[in-house]
Write a protein that holds these residues in place. Structure first.
Motif, PDB file in Angstrom:
ATOM      1  N   ALA A   1       2.646  14.660  -8.131  1.00  0.00           N
ATOM      2  CA  ALA A   1       3.811  15.694  -7.908  1.00  0.00           C
ATOM      3  C   ALA A   1       4.157  16.118  -9.378  1.00  0.00           C
ATOM      4  O   ALA A   1       4.201  17.499  -9.676  1.00  0.00           O
ATOM      5  CB  ALA A   1       4.878  15.123  -7.105  1.00  0.00           C
ATOM      6  N   GLU A   2       4.406  15.022 -10.466  1.00  0.00           N
ATOM      7  CA  GLU A   2       4.825  15.543 -11.488  1.00  0.00           C
ATOM      8  C   GLU A   2       3.705  16.216 -12.445  1.00  0.00           C
ATOM      9  O   GLU A   2       4.094  17.356 -13.246  1.00  0.00           O
ATOM     10  CB  GLU A   2       5.070  14.290 -12.444  1.00  0.00           C
ATOM     11  CG  GLU A   2       6.549  13.464 -12.196  1.00  0.00           C
ATOM     12  CD  GLU A   2       6.652  12.296 -12.847  1.00  0.00           C
ATOM     13  OE1 GLU A   2       6.314  12.377 -13.984  1.00  0.00           O
ATOM     14  OE2 GLU A   2       7.409  11.301 -12.172  1.00  0.00           O
ATOM     15  N   GLU A   3       2.772  15.836 -12.294  1.00  0.00           N
ATOM     16  CA  GLU A   3       1.555  16.686 -12.912  1.00  0.00           C
ATOM     17  C   GLU A   3       1.253  17.960 -12.413  1.00  0.00           C
ATOM     18  O   GLU A   3       1.287  18.998 -13.368  1.00  0.00           O
ATOM     19  CB  GLU A   3       0.114  15.851 -12.712  1.00  0.00           C
ATOM     20  CG  GLU A   3      -1.032  16.345 -13.463  1.00  0.00           C
ATOM     21  CD  GLU A   3      -2.495  15.650 -13.175  1.00  0.00           C
ATOM     22  OE1 GLU A   3      -3.371  16.249 -13.238  1.00  0.00           O
ATOM     23  OE2 GLU A   3      -2.235  14.668 -12.969  1.00  0.00           O
ATOM     24  N   LEU A   4       1.510  18.109 -11.134  1.00  0.00           N
ATOM     25  CA  LEU A   4       1.461  19.548 -10.479  1.00  0.00           C
ATOM     26  C   LEU A   4       2.411  20.454 -11.037  1.00  0.00           C
ATOM     27  O   LEU A   4       2.345  21.471 -11.190  1.00  0.00           O
ATOM     28  CB  LEU A   4       1.174  19.337  -8.994  1.00  0.00           C
ATOM     29  CG  LEU A   4       0.121  19.047  -8.381  1.00  0.00           C
ATOM     30  CD1 LEU A   4       0.156  18.799  -6.678  1.00  0.00           C
ATOM     31  CD2 LEU A   4      -1.223  19.727  -8.978  1.00  0.00           C
ATOM     32  N   ALA A   5       3.668  19.850 -11.106  1.00  0.00           N
ATOM     33  CA  ALA A   5       4.890  20.435 -11.355  1.00  0.00           C
ATOM     34  C   ALA A   5       4.635  21.181 -13.006  1.00  0.00           C
ATOM     35  O   ALA A   5       4.975  22.214 -13.287  1.00  0.00           O
ATOM     36  CB  ALA A   5       5.971  19.529 -11.400  1.00  0.00           C
ATOM     37  N   LYS A   6       4.077  20.242 -13.803  1.00  0.00           N
ATOM     38  CA  LYS A   6       3.732  20.668 -15.132  1.00  0.00           C
ATOM     39  C   LYS A   6       2.710  21.751 -15.418  1.00  0.00           C
ATOM     40  O   LYS A   6       2.917  22.713 -15.943  1.00  0.00           O
ATOM     41  CB  LYS A   6       3.255  19.396 -15.955  1.00  0.00           C
ATOM     42  CG  LYS A   6       3.089  19.632 -17.460  1.00  0.00           C
ATOM     43  CD  LYS A   6       2.494  18.386 -17.983  1.00  0.00           C
ATOM     44  CE  LYS A   6       1.995  18.716 -19.594  1.00  0.00           C
ATOM     45  NZ  LYS A   6       1.872  17.597 -20.227  1.00  0.00           N
TER      46      LYS A   6
ATOM     47  N   LEU B   1       1.656   9.422  -5.448  1.00  0.00           N
ATOM     48  CA  LEU B   1       1.812  10.801  -5.017  1.00  0.00           C
ATOM     49  C   LEU B   1       2.999  11.401  -6.093  1.00  0.00           C
ATOM     50  O   LEU B   1       3.127  12.656  -6.382  1.00  0.00           O
ATOM     51  CB  LEU B   1       2.403  10.993  -3.712  1.00  0.00           C
ATOM     52  CG  LEU B   1       1.339  10.731  -2.583  1.00  0.00           C
ATOM     53  CD1 LEU B   1       1.788  10.495  -1.398  1.00  0.00           C
ATOM     54  CD2 LEU B   1       0.267  11.469  -2.513  1.00  0.00           C
ATOM     55  N   ASP B   2       4.086  10.504  -6.468  1.00  0.00           N
ATOM     56  CA  ASP B   2       5.092  10.990  -7.355  1.00  0.00           C
ATOM     57  C   ASP B   2       4.297  11.213  -8.796  1.00  0.00           C
ATOM     58  O   ASP B   2       4.704  12.308  -9.276  1.00  0.00           O
ATOM     59  CB  ASP B   2       6.003   9.715  -7.642  1.00  0.00           C
ATOM     60  CG  ASP B   2       6.746   9.484  -6.354  1.00  0.00           C
ATOM     61  OD1 ASP B   2       6.829  10.304  -5.758  1.00  0.00           O
ATOM     62  OD2 ASP B   2       7.533   8.471  -6.414  1.00  0.00           O
TER      63      ASP B   2
ATOM     64  N   TRP C   1       0.828  -1.310   0.055  1.00  0.00           N
ATOM     65  CA  TRP C   1       0.222  -0.127  -0.072  1.00  0.00           C
ATOM     66  C   TRP C   1       0.870   1.305   0.092  1.00  0.00           C
ATOM     67  O   TRP C   1       0.575   2.265  -0.795  1.00  0.00           O
ATOM     68  CB  TRP C   1      -0.908   0.033   1.278  1.00  0.00           C
ATOM     69  CG  TRP C   1      -1.803   1.109   1.218  1.00  0.00           C
ATOM     70  CD1 TRP C   1      -2.907   1.628   0.554  1.00  0.00           C
ATOM     71  CD2 TRP C   1      -1.551   2.421   2.064  1.00  0.00           C
ATOM     72  NE1 TRP C   1      -3.564   2.692   0.761  1.00  0.00           N
ATOM     73  CE2 TRP C   1      -2.712   3.317   1.652  1.00  0.00           C
ATOM     74  CE3 TRP C   1      -0.499   3.040   2.912  1.00  0.00           C
ATOM     75  CZ2 TRP C   1      -2.709   4.432   2.273  1.00  0.00           C
ATOM     76  CZ3 TRP C   1      -0.647   4.077   3.405  1.00  0.00           C
ATOM     77  CH2 TRP C   1      -1.761   4.890   2.953  1.00  0.00           C
ATOM     78  N   ILE C   2       1.804   1.383   0.850  1.00  0.00           N
ATOM     79  CA  ILE C   2       2.971   2.378   0.954  1.00  0.00           C
ATOM     80  C   ILE C   2       3.515   2.527  -0.512  1.00  0.00           C
ATOM     81  O   ILE C   2       3.555   3.843  -0.988  1.00  0.00           O
ATOM     82  CB  ILE C   2       3.736   2.352   2.018  1.00  0.00           C
ATOM     83  CG1 ILE C   2       3.126   2.156   3.397  1.00  0.00           C
ATOM     84  CG2 ILE C   2       4.957   3.111   1.807  1.00  0.00           C
ATOM     85  CD1 ILE C   2       3.952   1.883   4.441  1.00  0.00           C
TER      86      ILE C   2
END
Length: 93
Positions: free
Chosen positions: A18-23, A14-15, A6-7
């Motif tokens: 994070a990539e989508e948000l950075a873009k 989350l990774d 699960w972790i």
């Protein structure tokens, strides 16, 4: 064992997020830069008008002073900066 899976899965989610948000952040910053440029272009005429008005202020103040001092518009012996020095002064009727 399930907790570790699960972790790992959650970390992977989350990774990707994070990539989508950075873009998205890069796109937003690029659009903000474009808007700043457009805003400067749109403000140029206003800035030019203020600069022109500021350049004419001394001329206007000189006219106001002359009108107060002379009591009216001078009709003769007036030379302006735009006149040619070779042309003699003439009275304006």
């Amino acid at each position: 064992m399930q907790e570790r899976q699960w972790i790992t899965a959650r970390r992977s989610e989350l990774d990707a997020l994070a990539e989508e948000l950075a873009k998205q952040l890069q796109e937003v910053q690029a659009e903000r830069d474009e808007l700043a440029i457009v805003e400067r272009v749109l403000n140029r005429p206003d800035e030019q008008a203020r600069a022109d008005a500021g350049a004419l202020a001394p001329v206007f103040e000189g006219h106001v002073h002359a009108l107060r001092t002379l009591g009216g518009v001078p009709r003769s012996k007036v030379r302006y900066d735009c006149e040619d020095d070779r042309v003699p002064l003439r009275a304006v009727a």
